[in-house]
Scaffold this motif. Structure first.
Motif, PDB file in Angstrom:
ATOM      1  N   UNK A  55       0.826  -1.216   0.000  1.00 62.15           N
ATOM      2  CA  UNK A  55       0.000   0.000   0.000  1.00 62.15           C
ATOM      3  C   UNK A  55       0.854   1.258   0.000  1.00 62.15           C
ATOM      4  N   UNK A  56       1.976   1.193  -0.732  1.00 58.54           N
ATOM      5  CA  UNK A  56       2.850   2.352  -0.847  1.00 58.54           C
ATOM      6  C   UNK A  56       3.786   2.560   0.317  1.00 58.54           C
ATOM      7  N   UNK A  57       3.809   1.615   1.264  1.00 58.95           N
ATOM      8  CA  UNK A  57       4.651   1.756   2.449  1.00 58.95           C
ATOM      9  C   UNK A  57       5.700   0.650   2.466  1.00 58.95           C
ATOM     10  N   UNK A  58       6.995   1.014   2.456  1.00 57.21           N
ATOM     11  CA  UNK A  58       8.039  -0.008   2.541  1.00 57.21           C
ATOM     12  C   UNK A  58       8.004  -0.704   3.902  1.00 57.21           C
ATOM     13  N   UNK A  59       8.031  -2.025   3.882  1.00 54.61           N
ATOM     14  CA  UNK A  59       8.057  -2.818   5.117  1.00 54.61           C
ATOM     15  C   UNK A  59       9.516  -3.213   5.344  1.00 54.61           C
ATOM     16  N   UNK A  60      10.184  -2.486   6.219  1.00 51.79           N
ATOM     17  CA  UNK A  60      11.618  -2.644   6.407  1.00 51.79           C
ATOM     18  C   UNK A  60      11.947  -3.566   7.579  1.00 51.79           C
ATOM     19  N   UNK A  61      11.297  -4.704   7.627  1.00 53.97           N
ATOM     20  CA  UNK A  61      11.542  -5.705   8.656  1.00 53.97           C
ATOM     21  C   UNK A  61      12.207  -6.908   8.010  1.00 53.97           C
ATOM     22  N   UNK A  62      13.348  -7.330   8.553  1.00 53.81           N
ATOM     23  CA  UNK A  62      14.085  -8.455   7.987  1.00 53.81           C
ATOM     24  C   UNK A  62      13.211  -9.698   7.923  1.00 53.81           C
ATOM     25  N   UNK A  63      12.396  -9.921   8.932  1.00 52.65           N
ATOM     26  CA  UNK A  63      11.545 -11.115   8.959  1.00 52.65           C
ATOM     27  C   UNK A  63      10.427 -11.081   7.906  1.00 52.65           C
ATOM     28  N   UNK A  64      10.152  -9.922   7.337  1.00 55.20           N
ATOM     29  CA  UNK A  64       9.146  -9.788   6.280  1.00 55.20           C
ATOM     30  C   UNK A  64       9.767  -9.838   4.877  1.00 55.20           C
TER      31      UNK A  64
END
Length: 68
Positions: free
Chosen positions: A55-64
């Motif tokens: 949704x236009x938002x970077x998910x900056x989690x290594x586990x993701x």
């Protein structure tokens, strides 16, 4: 009140602020990321990971992140 029309339901990609892309780095390696617009991901070549953009938002989690 927000008068903006919602994005079409099938639109996985939303525009990401270019300034944000310039400052984001891989949380694991602290190296720059490459924006893959087609896959809607931010690629860390150093870590071999692809971080999703939802949704236009970077998910900056290594586990993701997805392994390349």
């Amino acid at each position: 009140m927000n008068n903006r029309a919602p994005a079409p339901s099938g639109d996985r990609q939303r525009r990401i602020d270019p300034e944000l892309l310039e400052i984001l780095v891989c949380p694991m390696t602290r190296t720059p990321l490459v924006h893959d617009k087609e896959a809607s991901e931010l690629i860390s070549e150093a870590a071999g990971l692809a971080y999703p953009i939802r949704d236009g938002i970077p998910v900056m989690l290594v586990e993701e992140a997805r392994r390349l």
